[in-house]
Scaffold this motif. Structure first.
Motif, PDB file in Angstrom:
ATOM      1  N   PRO A  78       0.775  -1.144  -0.102  1.00 54.29           N
ATOM      2  CA  PRO A  78      -0.029   0.082   0.095  1.00 54.29           C
ATOM      3  C   PRO A  78       0.640   1.249   0.127  1.00 54.29           C
ATOM      4  CG  PRO A  78      -0.759  -1.477   1.857  1.00 54.29           C
ATOM      5  CD  PRO A  78       0.727  -1.938   1.256  1.00 54.29           C
ATOM      6  N   PHE A  79       0.040   2.436  -0.707  1.00 54.66           N
ATOM      7  CA  PHE A  79       0.909   3.627  -0.475  1.00 54.66           C
ATOM      8  C   PHE A  79       0.685   4.129   1.135  1.00 54.66           C
ATOM      9  CE2 PHE A  79      -0.382   3.606  -4.839  1.00 54.66           C
ATOM     10  CZ  PHE A  79       0.767   3.530  -5.543  1.00 54.66           C
ATOM     11  N   LYS A  80       1.448   5.000   1.678  1.00 55.53           N
ATOM     12  CA  LYS A  80       1.347   5.434   2.745  1.00 55.53           C
ATOM     13  C   LYS A  80      -0.067   6.445   2.910  1.00 55.53           C
ATOM     14  CE  LYS A  80       6.244   5.528   4.230  1.00 55.53           C
ATOM     15  NZ  LYS A  80       7.286   6.306   4.891  1.00 55.53           N
ATOM     16  N   GLU A  81      -0.519   6.194   4.047  1.00 58.91           N
ATOM     17  CA  GLU A  81      -1.664   7.170   4.481  1.00 58.91           C
ATOM     18  C   GLU A  81      -1.077   8.585   4.674  1.00 58.91           C
ATOM     19  OE1 GLU A  81      -3.250   5.958   8.296  1.00 58.91           O
ATOM     20  OE2 GLU A  81      -4.051   4.178   7.538  1.00 58.91           O
ATOM     21  N   GLY A  82      -2.047   9.523   3.913  1.00 61.08           N
ATOM     22  CA  GLY A  82      -1.407  10.713   3.565  1.00 61.08           C
ATOM     23  C   GLY A  82      -0.645  11.086   2.220  1.00 61.08           C
ATOM     24  N   SER A  83      -0.184   9.961   1.589  1.00 67.63           N
ATOM     25  CA  SER A  83       0.532  10.112   0.577  1.00 67.63           C
ATOM     26  C   SER A  83      -0.012  10.944  -0.779  1.00 67.63           C
ATOM     27  CB  SER A  83       0.988   8.479  -0.045  1.00 67.63           C
ATOM     28  OG  SER A  83      -0.266   7.953  -0.573  1.00 67.63           O
ATOM     29  N   ASP A  84       0.490  11.487  -1.745  1.00 67.86           N
ATOM     30  CA  ASP A  84      -0.011  12.171  -2.694  1.00 67.86           C
ATOM     31  C   ASP A  84      -0.838  11.037  -3.422  1.00 67.86           C
ATOM     32  OD1 ASP A  84       1.402  14.432  -1.921  1.00 67.86           O
ATOM     33  OD2 ASP A  84       3.110  14.045  -3.506  1.00 67.86           O
ATOM     34  N   GLU A  85      -0.156   9.814  -3.526  1.00 73.77           N
ATOM     35  CA  GLU A  85      -1.059   9.065  -4.337  1.00 73.77           C
ATOM     36  C   GLU A  85      -2.466   8.683  -3.754  1.00 73.77           C
ATOM     37  OE1 GLU A  85       3.248   8.081  -5.110  1.00 73.77           O
ATOM     38  OE2 GLU A  85       1.996   8.388  -3.386  1.00 73.77           O
ATOM     39  N   PHE A  86      -2.562   8.555  -2.465  1.00 71.69           N
ATOM     40  CA  PHE A  86      -3.874   8.438  -1.817  1.00 71.69           C
ATOM     41  C   PHE A  86      -4.884   9.416  -1.620  1.00 71.69           C
ATOM     42  CE2 PHE A  86      -3.200   4.500   1.191  1.00 71.69           C
ATOM     43  CZ  PHE A  86      -3.513   3.499   0.025  1.00 71.69           C
ATOM     44  N   LYS A  87      -4.032  10.783  -1.700  1.00 67.75           N
ATOM     45  CA  LYS A  87      -5.078  12.101  -1.872  1.00 67.75           C
ATOM     46  C   LYS A  87      -5.431  12.364  -3.204  1.00 67.75           C
ATOM     47  CE  LYS A  87      -1.793  14.730  -0.014  1.00 67.75           C
ATOM     48  NZ  LYS A  87      -1.266  15.787   0.786  1.00 67.75           N
ATOM     49  N   ALA A  88      -4.801  12.028  -4.297  1.00 68.36           N
ATOM     50  CA  ALA A  88      -5.105  11.796  -5.706  1.00 68.36           C
ATOM     51  C   ALA A  88      -6.268  11.078  -5.875  1.00 68.36           C
ATOM     52  CB  ALA A  88      -4.172  11.825  -6.562  1.00 68.36           C
ATOM     53  N   LEU A  89      -6.215   9.814  -5.314  1.00 64.18           N
ATOM     54  CA  LEU A  89      -7.376   8.791  -5.352  1.00 64.18           C
ATOM     55  C   LEU A  89      -8.388   9.205  -4.674  1.00 64.18           C
ATOM     56  CD1 LEU A  89      -8.242   5.984  -6.551  1.00 64.18           C
ATOM     57  CD2 LEU A  89      -7.065   5.040  -4.405  1.00 64.18           C
ATOM     58  N   GLN A  90      -8.428   9.757  -3.511  1.00 62.49           N
ATOM     59  CA  GLN A  90      -9.355  10.318  -2.662  1.00 62.49           C
ATOM     60  C   GLN A  90     -10.325  11.484  -3.659  1.00 62.49           C
ATOM     61  OE1 GLN A  90      -8.456  11.879   1.094  1.00 62.49           O
ATOM     62  NE2 GLN A  90     -10.197  12.527   1.463  1.00 62.49           N
ATOM     63  N   LEU A  91      -9.555  12.239  -4.121  1.00 67.45           N
ATOM     64  CA  LEU A  91     -10.180  13.251  -4.810  1.00 67.45           C
ATOM     65  C   LEU A  91     -10.972  12.766  -5.990  1.00 67.45           C
ATOM     66  CD1 LEU A  91     -10.589  16.379  -5.683  1.00 67.45           C
ATOM     67  CD2 LEU A  91      -8.430  16.245  -6.859  1.00 67.45           C
ATOM     68  N   TYR A  92     -10.448  11.960  -6.760  1.00 65.71           N
ATOM     69  CA  TYR A  92     -11.044  11.023  -7.861  1.00 65.71           C
ATOM     70  C   TYR A  92     -12.311  10.373  -7.310  1.00 65.71           C
ATOM     71  CZ  TYR A  92     -12.352   8.014 -11.966  1.00 65.71           C
ATOM     72  OH  TYR A  92     -12.927   7.685 -12.988  1.00 65.71           O
ATOM     73  N   LEU A  93     -12.245   9.628  -6.426  1.00 63.33           N
ATOM     74  CA  LEU A  93     -13.349   9.128  -5.635  1.00 63.33           C
ATOM     75  C   LEU A  93     -14.578  10.076  -5.333  1.00 63.33           C
ATOM     76  CD1 LEU A  93     -11.647   6.017  -4.100  1.00 63.33           C
ATOM     77  CD2 LEU A  93     -13.035   6.004  -6.122  1.00 63.33           C
ATOM     78  N   ALA A  94     -13.965  11.069  -4.713  1.00 65.61           N
ATOM     79  CA  ALA A  94     -15.228  11.708  -3.985  1.00 65.61           C
ATOM     80  C   ALA A  94     -15.768  12.571  -5.478  1.00 65.61           C
ATOM     81  CB  ALA A  94     -14.419  13.089  -3.416  1.00 65.61           C
ATOM     82  N   SER A  95     -15.147  12.687  -6.585  1.00 68.84           N
ATOM     83  CA  SER A  95     -15.871  13.323  -7.705  1.00 68.84           C
ATOM     84  C   SER A  95     -16.925  12.286  -8.308  1.00 68.84           C
ATOM     85  CB  SER A  95     -14.969  13.622  -8.730  1.00 68.84           C
ATOM     86  OG  SER A  95     -14.357  12.785  -9.380  1.00 68.84           O
ATOM     87  N   ARG A  96     -16.465  10.941  -8.108  1.00 67.09           N
ATOM     88  CA  ARG A  96     -17.520  10.025  -8.682  1.00 67.09           C
ATOM     89  C   ARG A  96     -18.710   9.831  -7.790  1.00 67.09           C
ATOM     90  NH1 ARG A  96     -15.224   5.697 -12.047  1.00 67.09           N
ATOM     91  NH2 ARG A  96     -16.517   4.207 -10.914  1.00 67.09           N
ATOM     92  N   GLY A  97     -18.808  10.371  -6.775  1.00 62.64           N
ATOM     93  CA  GLY A  97     -19.829  10.325  -5.968  1.00 62.64           C
ATOM     94  C   GLY A  97     -20.722  11.874  -5.874  1.00 62.64           C
ATOM     95  N   ALA A  98     -20.390  12.661  -6.784  1.00 65.62           N
ATOM     96  CA  ALA A  98     -21.136  13.944  -6.776  1.00 65.62           C
ATOM     97  C   ALA A  98     -22.468  13.563  -7.119  1.00 65.62           C
ATOM     98  CB  ALA A  98     -20.496  14.789  -8.040  1.00 65.62           C
ATOM     99  N   GLY A  99     -23.296  14.269  -6.012  1.00 63.35           N
ATOM    100  CA  GLY A  99     -24.782  14.192  -5.977  1.00 63.35           C
ATOM    101  C   GLY A  99     -25.274  13.697  -5.040  1.00 63.35           C
ATOM    102  N   LEU A 100     -24.426  12.347  -4.376  1.00 67.15           N
ATOM    103  CA  LEU A 100     -24.567  11.612  -3.338  1.00 67.15           C
ATOM    104  C   LEU A 100     -24.881  12.390  -1.965  1.00 67.15           C
ATOM    105  CD1 LEU A 100     -23.001   8.107  -3.909  1.00 67.15           C
ATOM    106  CD2 LEU A 100     -25.461   8.694  -4.094  1.00 67.15           C
TER     107      LEU A 100
END
Length: 281
Positions: free
Chosen positions: A250-272
């Protein structure tokens, strides 16, 4: 090596095929909390490729688990919210301040969770980083561990102020390249099982794999209380768990990779709508 890869592929296929018939989400399910109806199903945003509709993870849970979230008194995540309420008033650090010293009314944070993560000065900013910045820069206190009980409790308490609001994160401007990085990670294969996030949460949501009912992997309910480990789980903690499940480092918590993934996933849930703190298996 080819033989090993073939066997692993067969194991993955068998895990999906042998666990049961397809268990589709109950599209008629309705989540209501404190008299408020939440959006658990809506049209997918244009940038959520390969999805016509998006569903909250709540839809995919067993009836008993769903019921726990419909009453704040029964929701076990509120034990941690209560902890955060005390922490919010607790003086800590060399500045002799508490969170409430600067932010007297926690309700002023309404809307923040729905817009997180956000990109500021070209970098992704998460709730955890905002909290730790306040602690280290303004309170003179030690930073909290990313997925520690104190941090997850506070993230849930602040996130609760936005409960019921639609998720809407900015993905244009400076956020666009980071969003693209997150998208690339979402579709990239990792680990010995050679799997991507999309293999479970896009190609097979609604199916059973072992004892787990696969959801779309939406993050509108985090931090989420999981019955599996009886605690609040952070978004990055869940990312780590998924990567370990496919036998990846796994990437580290707080890593740039996980933060980028978090942004993408949050955008996929727009409207929920924000469900923090949610209850899951």
């Amino acid at each position: 090596m080819e033989k090993t890869s073939f066997l692993l592929s067969m194991m993955v296929a068998a895990a999906f095929a042998a666990t049961a018939s397809i268990a589709q989400a109950d599209e008629s399910a309705s989540l209501e909390i404190e008299g408020e109806t939440f959006v658990t199903k809506t049209k997918a945003p244009a940038h959520a490729e390969n999805l016509d509709e998006i569903y909250s993870g709540w839809v995919f849970r067993a009836d008993e688990t769903q019921t726990l979230q419909t009453d704040d008194f029964d929701n076990p995540g509120f034990v941690f919210v209560d902890t955060a309420m005390d922490l919010y008033e607790e003086v800590d650090g060399t500045a002799d301040k508490a969170c409430s010293s600067c932010h007297e009314n926690v309700e002023d944070f309404k809307g923040l969770r729905a817009a997180m993560p956000r990109v500021k000065d070209g970098k992704v900013q998460t709730m955890e980083e905002i909290i730790n910045n306040c602690r280290t820069e303004h309170m003179g206190a030690k930073a909290w561990k990313w997925s520690g009980t104190q941090m997850s409790s506070m993230v849930a308490y602040i996130g609760l102020q936005s409960r019921g609001m639609p998720v809407k994160v900015a993905i244009d401007g400076d956020a666009k390249p980071i969003w693209e990085q997150g998208k690339k990670l979402y579709y990239s294969r990792f680990g010995q099982l050679d799997m991507a996030c999309s293999n479970c949460h896009e190609d097979n949501y609604g199916n059973m794999i072992r004892a787990d009912h696969l959801s779309q992997g939406q993050i509108n309910g985090f931090p989420t209380y999981r019955l599996k480990n009886a605690k609040l789980n952070s978004i990055h903690g869940r990312f780590k768990g998924c990567m370990k499940n496919i036998r990846a480092e796994p990437f580290k918590e707080g890593s740039d990779e996980f933060k980028a993934l978090q942004l993408y996933l949050a955008s996929r849930g727009a409207g929920l709508t924000v469900e923090t703190p949610s209850v899951r298996n």
